[in-house]
Enzyme design. Structure first.
Site, PDB file in Angstrom:
ATOM      1  N   HIS A 184      -6.161  -0.669   6.061  1.00  0.00           N
ATOM      2  CA  HIS A 184      -6.315   0.123   7.293  1.00  0.00           C
ATOM      3  C   HIS A 184      -7.111  -0.656   8.356  1.00  0.00           C
ATOM      4  O   HIS A 184      -6.558  -1.066   9.356  1.00  0.00           O
ATOM      5  CB  HIS A 184      -6.953   1.492   7.038  1.00  0.00           C
ATOM      6  CG  HIS A 184      -6.419   2.213   5.858  1.00  0.00           C
ATOM      7  ND1 HIS A 184      -5.068   2.467   5.687  1.00  0.00           N
ATOM      8  CD2 HIS A 184      -7.037   2.745   4.754  1.00  0.00           C
ATOM      9  CE1 HIS A 184      -4.878   3.120   4.555  1.00  0.00           C
ATOM     10  NE2 HIS A 184      -6.051   3.296   3.971  1.00  0.00           N
ATOM     11  N   LYS A 231      -8.708  -0.412  -6.701  1.00  0.00           N
ATOM     12  CA  LYS A 231      -8.892   0.034  -5.324  1.00  0.00           C
ATOM     13  C   LYS A 231     -10.255   0.695  -5.207  1.00  0.00           C
ATOM     14  O   LYS A 231     -10.620   1.546  -6.026  1.00  0.00           O
ATOM     15  CB  LYS A 231      -7.813   1.030  -4.898  1.00  0.00           C
ATOM     16  CG  LYS A 231      -8.008   1.490  -3.451  1.00  0.00           C
ATOM     17  CD  LYS A 231      -7.091   2.646  -3.097  1.00  0.00           C
ATOM     18  CE  LYS A 231      -7.371   3.147  -1.683  1.00  0.00           C
ATOM     19  NZ  LYS A 231      -6.544   4.324  -1.345  1.00  0.00           N
ATOM     20  N   ASP A 289       1.094   2.826   3.426  1.00  0.00           N
ATOM     21  CA  ASP A 289       0.420   4.069   3.031  1.00  0.00           C
ATOM     22  C   ASP A 289       1.450   5.171   2.807  1.00  0.00           C
ATOM     23  O   ASP A 289       1.161   6.359   2.970  1.00  0.00           O
ATOM     24  CB  ASP A 289      -0.612   4.503   4.066  1.00  0.00           C
ATOM     25  CG  ASP A 289      -1.834   5.175   3.445  1.00  0.00           C
ATOM     26  OD1 ASP A 289      -1.883   5.276   2.201  1.00  0.00           O
ATOM     27  OD2 ASP A 289      -2.734   5.602   4.182  1.00  0.00           O
ATOM     28  N   HIS A 293       1.597   5.284  -2.071  1.00  0.00           N
ATOM     29  CA  HIS A 293       1.114   6.362  -2.938  1.00  0.00           C
ATOM     30  C   HIS A 293       2.354   7.108  -3.438  1.00  0.00           C
ATOM     31  O   HIS A 293       2.713   8.161  -2.893  1.00  0.00           O
ATOM     32  CB  HIS A 293       0.166   7.288  -2.189  1.00  0.00           C
ATOM     33  CG  HIS A 293      -1.096   6.624  -1.755  1.00  0.00           C
ATOM     34  ND1 HIS A 293      -2.148   6.399  -2.619  1.00  0.00           N
ATOM     35  CD2 HIS A 293      -1.477   6.116  -0.559  1.00  0.00           C
ATOM     36  CE1 HIS A 293      -3.133   5.780  -1.969  1.00  0.00           C
ATOM     37  NE2 HIS A 293      -2.737   5.590  -0.722  1.00  0.00           N
ATOM     38  N   HIS A 328       0.845  -1.200   0.000  1.00  0.00           N
ATOM     39  CA  HIS A 328       0.000   0.000   0.000  1.00  0.00           C
ATOM     40  C   HIS A 328       0.878   1.247   0.000  1.00  0.00           C
ATOM     41  O   HIS A 328       1.344   1.703   1.046  1.00  0.00           O
ATOM     42  CB  HIS A 328      -0.923   0.011   1.223  1.00  0.00           C
ATOM     43  CG  HIS A 328      -2.018   1.035   1.144  1.00  0.00           C
ATOM     44  ND1 HIS A 328      -3.333   0.735   1.401  1.00  0.00           N
ATOM     45  CD2 HIS A 328      -1.990   2.357   0.834  1.00  0.00           C
ATOM     46  CE1 HIS A 328      -4.074   1.825   1.241  1.00  0.00           C
ATOM     47  NE2 HIS A 328      -3.272   2.829   0.903  1.00  0.00           N
ATOM     48  N   HIS A 346     -10.151   0.152   0.692  1.00  0.00           N
ATOM     49  CA  HIS A 346      -9.938   1.078   1.801  1.00  0.00           C
ATOM     50  C   HIS A 346     -11.156   0.965   2.704  1.00  0.00           C
ATOM     51  O   HIS A 346     -12.290   1.158   2.251  1.00  0.00           O
ATOM     52  CB  HIS A 346      -9.790   2.504   1.261  1.00  0.00           C
ATOM     53  CG  HIS A 346     -10.062   3.574   2.274  1.00  0.00           C
ATOM     54  ND1 HIS A 346      -9.061   4.290   2.894  1.00  0.00           N
ATOM     55  CD2 HIS A 346     -11.226   4.048   2.775  1.00  0.00           C
ATOM     56  CE1 HIS A 346      -9.594   5.158   3.740  1.00  0.00           C
ATOM     57  NE2 HIS A 346     -10.916   5.035   3.687  1.00  0.00           N
TER      58      HIS A 346
END
Length: 389
Positions: A222, A161, A294, A35, A33, A202
């Site tokens: 999460h 996602k 993340d 970004h 995960h 998510h």
């Protein structure tokens, strides 16, 4: 590729020998995960303005040092869960072609969101004010969401996602609020799986997570507010859990620096009260866990800190290492070529000092990185002699 492993492995004639001393060799780390197309600056308000002023090519070029520092931290494969304008698809392709140095990327492109949902990045903005009215991944209703899945895959996404609940970093609904109906999530998963693509959800709140799990998503990201029913459902269905522990530590650092909106800080505190309790329950129940950070919520290159945070939550060091190698490879669908060091697999190799089973923080001290047989980092190598004029 790896041709042999262990002290008795045959060494081909003329092979280059790399001596690393007192070190442990591990498969290339994986982060499920990330970004890679964003990173916070020192002022969240300025970040918003800058995002409007920078062209897509400039935003793409911004990703290059972030991709490089991720690889140098030992992460040779990442799953990038959400990026606008297909920047992550372009970055993935450039890395694969050898134009850019970075980890192997499985790209999700635009995240799927309901109107005004967590991944609708136009939310809270007045219509037409310097921002899209809605993000490209926004749709409502099963048929519209099927179309979004098809469109996202059409332009090169490896994974889908979907934002099944509210979130912490967005400006709208609370993290525990579900944002899709069961029928909508069923359609997303059915369409993605028909194309042999996995779905990452998510989800903070229990109800939205349970809808996603019932729909058959491959992983819950999460999961800070999961209840016992949701965890039991994940265990029964084999759903992967990607707890992204480091995201919350990174976000708290930003909050302490005054670099988060006040409403975001309140939501962060809400989920943080339950987060570790949920993770400990998941570990005790035997829910399958894969490492994800993340990264991009905080500065890139810190990914390996997640190993120690998983151990702190109760995962044995060996299982934490598996979460970032073997388990992540299974979740990402690349176990046939990555995740372990064995003959026939791609030669993704990292070295850390000493024994990470005795001190898991050794994973934060990677000093050798090989990806597909190419050495990208070797701090143990002797310095090159000075050039003679």
């Amino acid at each position: 590729k790896v041709v042999g492993v262990g002290p008795k492995a045959p060494v081909p004639a003329g092979a280059t020998v790399v001596e690393l001393g007192d070190a442990t060799l591990l498969p290339g780390f994986m982060d499920a995960h990330t970004h890679l197309t964003v990173q916070p600056g020192p002022d969240w308000r300025k970040d918003i303005i800058d995002s409007f002023q920078r062209t897509i090519p400039e935003q793409t070029l911004d990703t290059l040092p972030w991709a490089r520092v991720t690889l140098m931290a030992g992460f040779t494969t990442v799953r990038n869960l959400g990026a606008e304008d297909f920047i992550d698809v372009g970055l993935r392709n450039a890395i694969a072609r050898g134009i850019v140095v970075g980890p192997r990327i499985l790209a999700a492109a635009s995240s799927l969101s309901s109107t005004g949902g967590h991944c609708d990045y136009g939310n809270s903005w007045r219509k037409g004010l310097m921002a899209h009215d809605a993000s490209p991944g926004v749709a409502d209703g099963p048929d519209a969401l099927r179309a979004r899945v098809r469109e996202t895959l059409k332009y090169g996404a490896d994974v889908i996602k979907v934002c099944a609940t509210g979130g912490v970093m967005s400006f709208n609904a609370e993290p525990d609020a579900p944002q899709f109906t069961q029928a909508e999530l069923d359609a997303v998963v059915d369409e993605a799986h028909a194309h042999r693509r996995k779905v990452a959800a998510h989800a903070h709140g229990a109800e939205g997570a349970k809808r996603a799990i019932r729909a058959g998503v491959d992983s819950v990201e999460h999961g800070t507010l999961l209840d016992d029913e949701a965890l039991a459902l994940m265990k029964r269905k084999g759903t992967w859990y990607v707890p992204t522990v480091l995201a919350f530590f990174g976000a708290k650092e930003l909050a302490d620096q005054g670099n988060l909106p006040p409403d975001t800080v309140l939501k962060l505190r809400t989920v943080d009260q339950r987060r570790e309790q949920v993770l400990r329950k998941a570990i005790a129940l035997g829910v399958r866990i894969a490492l994800g950070t993340d990264s991009g919520v905080f500065a890139h290159g810190r990914n390996a800190e997640e190993f120690a945070l998983l151990v702190q939550a109760g995962l044995p060091p060996a299982e934490a290492l598996r979460a970032g190698t073997v388990n992540a490879a299974e979740l990402l669908g690349v176990s046939d070529r990555l995740g372990t060091l064995e003959p026939g697999k791609l030669a993704d190799v990292v070295a850390v000092p000493g024994n990470p089973l005795q001190d898991i923080r050794a994973t934060q001290k990677v000093f050798f990185v090989m990806k597909e047989g190419v050495i990208h980092r070797n701090d143990a190598a002797p310095a090159c002699p000075a050039a003679v004029p």
